[in-house]
Each structure stands twice: as C-alpha cells, then as structure tokens.
Write an enzyme that holds these catalytic residues in place. Structure first.
Site, PDB file in Angstrom:
ATOM      1  CG  HIS A 222      -0.668   1.532   7.252  1.00  0.00           C
ATOM      2  ND1 HIS A 222       0.274   1.047   8.139  1.00  0.00           N
ATOM      3  CD2 HIS A 222       0.016   2.354   6.403  1.00  0.00           C
ATOM      4  CE1 HIS A 222       1.459   1.572   7.836  1.00  0.00           C
ATOM      5  NE2 HIS A 222       1.329   2.357   6.784  1.00  0.00           N
ATOM      6  CD  GLU A 223      -1.040   2.528   2.665  1.00  0.00           C
ATOM      7  OE1 GLU A 223      -0.617   3.679   2.533  1.00  0.00           O
ATOM      8  OE2 GLU A 223      -0.304   1.559   2.985  1.00  0.00           O
TER       9      GLU A 223
ATOM     10  CB  CYS B 250       5.204   2.497   7.388  1.00  0.00           C
ATOM     11  SG  CYS B 250       4.709   3.973   6.492  1.00  0.00           S
ATOM     12  CG  LEU B 251       6.439   1.064   1.338  1.00  0.00           C
ATOM     13  CD1 LEU B 251       5.841   1.285  -0.043  1.00  0.00           C
ATOM     14  CD2 LEU B 251       7.560   0.036   1.276  1.00  0.00           C
TER      15      LEU B 251
ATOM     16  CD  GLN C 178       3.352   5.942   2.531  1.00  0.00           C
ATOM     17  OE1 GLN C 178       2.388   5.411   2.009  1.00  0.00           O
ATOM     18  NE2 GLN C 178       4.281   5.252   3.175  1.00  0.00           N
TER      19      GLN C 178
ATOM     20  CG  HIS D   8       0.268   7.050   5.250  1.00  0.00           C
ATOM     21  ND1 HIS D   8       1.345   7.530   5.954  1.00  0.00           N
ATOM     22  CD2 HIS D   8       0.525   5.722   5.062  1.00  0.00           C
ATOM     23  CE1 HIS D   8       2.206   6.543   6.180  1.00  0.00           C
ATOM     24  NE2 HIS D   8       1.734   5.428   5.644  1.00  0.00           N
TER      25      HIS D   8
ATOM     26  N   GLY E 239       0.833  -1.194   0.000  1.00  0.00           N
ATOM     27  CA  GLY E 239       0.000   0.000   0.000  1.00  0.00           C
ATOM     28  C   GLY E 239       0.868   1.244   0.000  1.00  0.00           C
TER      29      GLY E 239
HETATM   30 ZN   LIG Z   1       2.614   3.595   5.736  1.00  0.00          ZN
END
Ligand SMILES: [Zn+2]
Length: 181
Positions: A143-144, A101-102, A59, A147, A54
């Site tokens: 989660h997304e 998380c990226l 991000q 963000h 995701g």
């Molecule tokens: Zn994340």
C-alpha cells in the site's frame, strides 16, 4: 531507533484529490541527507498521532521515495523507515485484506494483493536492508510503496466500488467543512 524520533512535530496529511498523491515520487539521493532523517521523524510522529500504521512521503507533500510504518500489535512501538523501497519479489498466492488510507480518512475496502512480498530498501544510515513480509506487513508495504508511484488503494477496486467510495468521501468532507463554518 530513539524514542525522541516520535516527538518530532507533526505534518499536515494531504487528502484525495491532492495532485501530489497521483505523482511518481523521486528516489532519495545522498544529497538529501539530514533532511530525510528529519522528515522520517516527522512522518512517524504524524503517523502515530493520526493514528495509522503506514505513511508515505507524498501524503505529507514530499515527492520522495520514503515510507514509514509500524504494524506492531503490542504497545511497544516498532517503527520502520524505508528509503527507496522496492518490491523485488511477490507471491502468486494472493490475499484479501481490508485497507484504509490516511489520505482518504473514514473509507475502507477489501483489497486483493500478493500474499507475500520481498522488499529491498535502504535504512536511514544508508545500509542495504531486505524484508520478507506476509500478513499485515505485506499489505502495508504494498500500500505504501504504491503511494510512491501515485497509486491509491482505491485503484485496486472495481470502477464501481472505487467511484462509490470516493463519492462518499467527498460528500463527507463537504459536510465536515460545512460544520466547521
Ligand atoms: Zn494510503
């Protein structure tokens, strides 16, 4: 979705503590049109390359309410693009799942969230969509969407756990930049 979408050029992923990761993203407007289609394609490429399941627009430095994800366990990609996603219902039952998380690479922790959610969003063609999710998809959606409101998964941890994880991340990043010199 056509496969060419995932051949789009990748974008750099921003890491904590980039300020945009803490900002509230603005809704995608009709005027954003083709730019959003292109951005979604590049976000999908970026996510697959990372690899991740995701990615939210902030991000990659875009303060827009746009999310891409793919939680398919099979080899065949099943990309989802969500424009202006909104959680409209959440179960009282909660579930714990390990998240990463990226924007905080290498860091993982158990996070407790509602086990099931209903999410409304627009597809890239503007059509209204709704998805009822449980399991990994429910976690990933929450989660997304977090963000888009400047919330990181670490915000769901105890302050002690959160500080330990962030300290560890910053230390590892420092070591990496030193190695790169
Ligand atoms: Zn994340």
């Amino acid at each position: 979705m056509n496969t060419a979408m995932t051949d789009a050029p990748i974008l750099p992923i921003l890491f904590h503590p980039a300020p945009i990761l803490r900002a509230k993203a603005r809704p995608v407007a009709e005027a954003d049109g083709a730019r959003v289609t292109e951005l979604a394609a590049r976000m999908l490429s970026t996510m697959y390359k990372a690899p991740g399941i995701g990615l939210a627009a902030p991000q990659v430095g875009e303060g827009l309410r746009l999310v891409v994800l793919d939680v398919a366990k099979e080899e065949t990609p099943a990309p989802m693009v969500l424009v202006n996603p909104e959680i409209v219902a959440a179960s009282t039952e909660r579930a714990i799942r390990e998240e990463g998380c990226l924007s905080l690479p290498g860091q993982y922790a158990d996070v407790e969230r509602p086990a099931r959610v209903k999410v409304r969003y627009r597809a890239l063609d503007g059509s209204r969509q709704e998805v009822e999710a449980d399991d990994l998809l429910a976690t990933c959606l929450q989660h997304e969407i977090d963000h888009l409101d400047g919330v990181m998964f670490t915000d769901h941890l105890s302050p002690l756990k959160r500080n330990m994880l962030i300290k560890k991340f910053l230390k590892e990043q420092k070591l990496k930049s030193r190695e790169a010199m």
